[in-house]
Design an enzyme around this catalytic site. Sequence first.
Site, PDB file in Angstrom:
ATOM      1  N   SER A   1       0.807  -1.226   0.000  1.00 17.23           N
ATOM      2  CA  SER A   1       0.000   0.000   0.000  1.00 17.23           C
ATOM      3  C   SER A   1       0.836   1.270   0.000  1.00 17.23           C
ATOM      4  O   SER A   1       0.395   2.294  -0.484  1.00 17.23           O
ATOM      5  CB  SER A   1      -0.941   0.003   1.200  1.00 17.23           C
ATOM      6  OG  SER A   1      -0.216  -0.188   2.396  1.00 17.23           O
TER       7      SER A   1
ATOM      8  N   LYS B   1     -12.293  -0.363  -0.564  1.00 16.54           N
ATOM      9  CA  LYS B   1     -11.439   0.409  -1.473  1.00 16.54           C
ATOM     10  C   LYS B   1     -12.048   0.385  -2.880  1.00 16.54           C
ATOM     11  O   LYS B   1     -13.024   1.091  -3.125  1.00 16.54           O
ATOM     12  CB  LYS B   1     -10.008  -0.132  -1.425  1.00 16.54           C
ATOM     13  CG  LYS B   1      -9.415  -0.082   0.001  1.00 16.54           C
ATOM     14  CD  LYS B   1      -7.947  -0.401   0.017  1.00 16.54           C
ATOM     15  CE  LYS B   1      -7.436  -0.698   1.432  1.00 16.54           C
ATOM     16  NZ  LYS B   1      -7.557   0.412   2.378  1.00 16.54           N
TER      17      LYS B   1
ATOM     18  N   HIS C   1      -5.332  -3.871  -2.055  1.00 19.65           N
ATOM     19  CA  HIS C   1      -5.023  -2.831  -3.044  1.00 19.65           C
ATOM     20  C   HIS C   1      -4.902  -3.411  -4.447  1.00 19.65           C
ATOM     21  O   HIS C   1      -4.132  -2.914  -5.268  1.00 19.65           O
ATOM     22  CB  HIS C   1      -3.740  -2.094  -2.660  1.00 19.65           C
ATOM     23  CG  HIS C   1      -3.916  -1.197  -1.480  1.00 19.65           C
ATOM     24  ND1 HIS C   1      -4.399   0.091  -1.579  1.00 19.65           N
ATOM     25  CD2 HIS C   1      -3.719  -1.429  -0.166  1.00 19.65           C
ATOM     26  CE1 HIS C   1      -4.468   0.627  -0.371  1.00 19.65           C
ATOM     27  NE2 HIS C   1      -4.062  -0.270   0.510  1.00 19.65           N
TER      28      HIS C   1
HETATM   29  C1  LIG Z   1      -3.248  -3.969   2.778  1.00 15.19           C
HETATM   30  C2  LIG Z   1      -4.445  -3.614   3.599  1.00 15.19           C
HETATM   31  N1  LIG Z   1      -5.085  -4.564   4.288  1.00 15.19           N
HETATM   32  C3  LIG Z   1      -6.156  -4.298   5.039  1.00 15.19           C
HETATM   33  C4  LIG Z   1      -6.660  -3.022   5.157  1.00 15.19           C
HETATM   34  C5  LIG Z   1      -7.846  -2.773   6.032  1.00 15.19           C
HETATM   35  O1  LIG Z   1      -9.006  -2.833   5.287  1.00 15.19           O
HETATM   36  P1  LIG Z   1     -10.377  -2.416   5.961  1.00 15.19           P
HETATM   37  O2  LIG Z   1     -10.527  -0.970   5.766  1.00 15.19           O
HETATM   38  O3  LIG Z   1     -11.406  -3.239   5.229  1.00 15.19           O
HETATM   39  O4  LIG Z   1     -10.307  -2.799   7.402  1.00 15.19           O
HETATM   40  C6  LIG Z   1      -6.056  -1.997   4.458  1.00 15.19           C
HETATM   41  C7  LIG Z   1      -6.603  -0.630   4.545  1.00 15.19           C
HETATM   42  O5  LIG Z   1      -5.973   0.317   4.860  1.00 15.19           O
HETATM   43  C8  LIG Z   1      -4.900  -2.282   3.672  1.00 15.19           C
HETATM   44  O6  LIG Z   1      -4.274  -1.306   3.019  1.00 15.19           O
END
Ligand SMILES: Cc1ncc(COP(=O)(O)O)c(C=O)c1O
Lengths: 81, 415
Positions: free
Chosen positions: B190, B249, B218
């Site tokens: 990310s 997202k 992502h």
């Molecule tokens: C790689 C990754 N995993 C998990 C999440 C968390 O997702 P959620 O908003 O559904 O809790 C994010 C969000 O920032 C992320 O970038």
Amino acid sequence: MEEIRDVVLEYVIEEYLEDEDEEINYETPLISGGIVDSFSMVSLKRFLEAQYKISIPDEKASPEAFDTVNSITALVREFIG
Amino acid sequence: MSFNEKIRAMYVEQIEGIKDAGIFKQERFIHSAQAADIEVEFPAGSSLKKAINMCANNYLGLSSHPEVVKAAHEGLDTRGYGMSSVRFICGTQDIHQELERKVTEFLGTEDTILFPSCMDANAGVFEAILTDEDIMISDRLVHASIIDGIRLCSAMHDTFKHSNMIHLEKKLQLHADKRLKVVITDGVFSMDGDTAKLDEMVALCEKYDAMLFVDDSHATGFIGKTGRGTHEKCGVFGKIDIITTTFGKALGGASGGCVSGRKELVEMCRQKARPYLFSNTIAPVVVSGVLKVLDILFESTERRDKLEKNTAYWRKGLTEAGFVLKDGDTPIVPVMLFNAKLSQNISNDLYDEGIYAIGFFFPVVAKGQARIRTQISAGHEIHHLDKALSAFTKVGKKYDILGKTKQEIIEMYGL
Ligand SMILES: Cc1ncc(COP(=O)(O)O)c(C=O)c1O
């Protein structure tokens, strides 16, 4: 016994330093200095155990005992007997 | 009533410490729906300003898509507002099950279980499938939510250097005696926007009998030819044992996440994962919206194709302007500034130009790696990108960083 020290130092450099410019020596604080997070101690412990065919009990593998190459070396020696 | 003045003073001091360190985070209030064009109140109390959003995870531009909004309305009308229950008591509707089936098909896995968020999926999955006889081997740059999940699990944990397959192999050898081994990575990282080498990782996992876990938050919806994710891009579709991803997202951006993969692992989550067992079900209105998003994506690759074109245009534009970018081909395009203060100043100046893009610095990224992380969307039109490019160029000139190398920028502004 010099040898253990150098094996440990080389391993720590290989394993944890991302930036070639960083320098560490036998007395550099690894965990309290933020170079090795306590999370990653596991691999160091396992490496030592495999390398020297020893078994270090968890209660001996404290962040203090793992904080410098010298202290790690002392710990290893204790178990090599 | 034990929150006395002494306790208050202690917290005030901590908060001041955060401010002094220059890492105090402030919200910006958006008065419009999420889209390429937004209206922002920042700083708090100031009048509204129109801005182009360059930092949303709204990769496919579906967050406020009329068809998605309509489907959500229908879900609200036919299935109600809330379920007031966790899944296994009385919180599972037909549409929850339908969504699990559709996600399974989309990701090319065996089964899927929904979680309130991907954060929850990552927090719950390891503990549900591993014990203290096992080992988790994670990339050093995985998302914070994965680190939390790892901490909650009694299995041993080790790391490998970011995307370093030689190091990963050494770790698989070191831990060969463990009962179960799980290799853990993000699909697309990310902060840097680079892609995990899933093809090599699958090969290593096969060689050493390890399971492979990929967080594709992502990537789901737009990476790979038909947008199925990093596994599609890397040619290992169907070969990932555990995928976690988010609906927060690209897939409409509301909320929710899932664990998708081998059916026995999913079943273990249904039996044991704590955020699944002890947190409320996803609201019907959100489930209905995500179902529509998947229909749109099954039908056509138009949106991810547009995103790919926009991304190429944006990367080329910034490169030609003379910025230092992180290499890659994903819609996460970090503009590297290295110095934390510089990243904040440039972000503020961009905002004055009507461009909303946030600076990231330690502790979100490593020290000396400050950046503005831009994120491209299929909701952007070329005129948005052109306007943003000219704003970046103007501000880049002001700080005299265009055409400068990393070393030169660091010499000018420090780390
Ligand atoms: C790689 C990754 N995993 C998990 C999440 C968390 O997702 P959620 O908003 O559904 O809790 C994010 C969000 O920032 C992320 O970038």
